[in-house]
Write an enzyme that holds these catalytic residues in place. Sequence first.
Site, mmCIF file in Angstrom:
data_model
loop_
_atom_site.group_PDB
_atom_site.id
_atom_site.type_symbol
_atom_site.label_atom_id
_atom_site.label_comp_id
_atom_site.label_asym_id
_atom_site.label_seq_id
_atom_site.Cartn_x
_atom_site.Cartn_y
_atom_site.Cartn_z
ATOM 1 N N SER A 1 -9.635 -0.705 6.815
ATOM 2 C CA SER A 1 -9.169 -0.620 5.742
ATOM 3 C C SER A 1 -8.545 -1.650 5.140
ATOM 4 C CB SER A 1 -8.396 0.616 5.751
ATOM 5 O OG SER A 1 -9.148 1.776 5.982
ATOM 6 N N SER B 1 -9.565 1.733 2.987
ATOM 7 C CA SER B 1 -8.756 2.353 2.115
ATOM 8 C C SER B 1 -7.800 1.664 1.362
ATOM 9 C CB SER B 1 -7.933 3.469 2.929
ATOM 10 O OG SER B 1 -6.889 2.945 3.695
ATOM 11 N N LYS C 1 0.826 -1.171 0.058
ATOM 12 C CA LYS C 1 -0.058 -0.027 -0.095
ATOM 13 C C LYS C 1 0.912 1.210 0.059
ATOM 14 C CE LYS C 1 -3.741 1.910 2.588
ATOM 15 N NZ LYS C 1 -4.691 1.822 3.871
#
Length: 463
Positions: free
Chosen positions: A173, A149, A79
């Site tokens: 997330s 996210s 990420k």
Amino acid sequence: MQPYEMSLSRAAEAIGERQLSPVELVDSVLSRIAQVEPDLGAYVTVTAERAREAARDAERDLSAGRHRGALHGVPMGLKDLIDVAGVATTASSRVRDGHRARTDSAVAARLAEAGAVLLGKTHTHEFAYGLTTPQTSNAWDRGRVAGGSSGGSAVAVASGMATYALGTDTGGSIRVPAALNGVVGLKPTYGLVPRRGVTSLSWSLDHVGPIARTVEDAAHVLGALVGHDPDDPASLSAPSTDYRPGPDASLAGLRVGVPRTYYFDHVQPEVEAEVRRAIGQLADLGARLVEIDIPMARYVQATQWGLMVPEATAYHEGTLRTVPELYQADVRTLLEAGELMPAGDYLRAQRSRALMREEWARVLRQVDVIAAPAVPATAVGASQETITWADGTVEAVSDAYVRLSSPANITGIPSLSVPVGHDAAGLPIGMQLLGRPLGERTLLRVGHAYEQIRPARALAQAA
């Protein structure tokens, strides 16, 4: 089966037995990225040449008998909050244009030590402050949200563009996009995985964890990440543990808590039906189902937002005042709202969290794990802003997606999302397992046992 379709565990086995080389595996995944990434938008940056070089290094190590374990030579995504020396960390934001990390984050360093191969950085909702990741399309339906996210990480894994990936989880997330894309997502106990070198959203709620295709894969990754880091004030000194679940699928003697309240309120009927079916299968494996009440349920969302909003604003204080125009409108609004929150509200949220931890600990003394929906609804349309429930209640999509996952962030307990089925539109449905602090082995055991009685999963159809 093409190499990019392999789970981490299967790829590691093939590499260990010299049936597959890291170079072949990485080339296959990079070809897959070239094929489907333009339509899915999972990656901010693809470090193709770096990946090929790392794969060649892994091949030389393996040929010389230097095998570092299951992650050696296996390609993964990170990420875009996670620092890797020399690679941009943009947090999917214009605010970070041109930023390059000088050193590895703790987790990137540990994966590198294990021989993992970095494919690139995956998209996040800007600075992880959202639940949809608008840059990325759902792996099963390109007209729907990826979840956030850590949407880029989940879509990359679900579509064959990464064998596994790391995400971060502040209110759900990791687990939300994992559930919406039909993969496994693990939020570990708070402090179990160090966060040094990871861009923060809310320091007291942030976690780092794996997104993978199977529970066993997630266990392999977790094992490489854990360990005390003196540079992370929240880092735990947990004992070294083998998280891999054993072959026994029996859950005899295990107590599974089934919530009477909160977790099945305002949930799509298909989601409830599939999760309850999966819970019934846990009973078929020998688990004893115990009905429980979720404590302090009415305070969950207020506590989550009361902690996250001011902490996020404090982190962004400098850039919010100097370059506010560079933020996306939704994130800027939330950050500016944090400037208006009274200190007393933040302190009350802290007190609420302390009480909630005590009450959840009491419930978790009655059961070994809790089983519930991971999210109340499958992936909504990309432009959809609200969900209307059967009783007429209208809820913002972001509130709906965070509602069932945030208790684990507030209390710091571990939580695992596993796929359990699909709705009539073919969209994935996830079941969430929640456990005691440092109870990851039990969660992984339950999730793995459930996987043994499920048909094998194919990659996402939209990919």
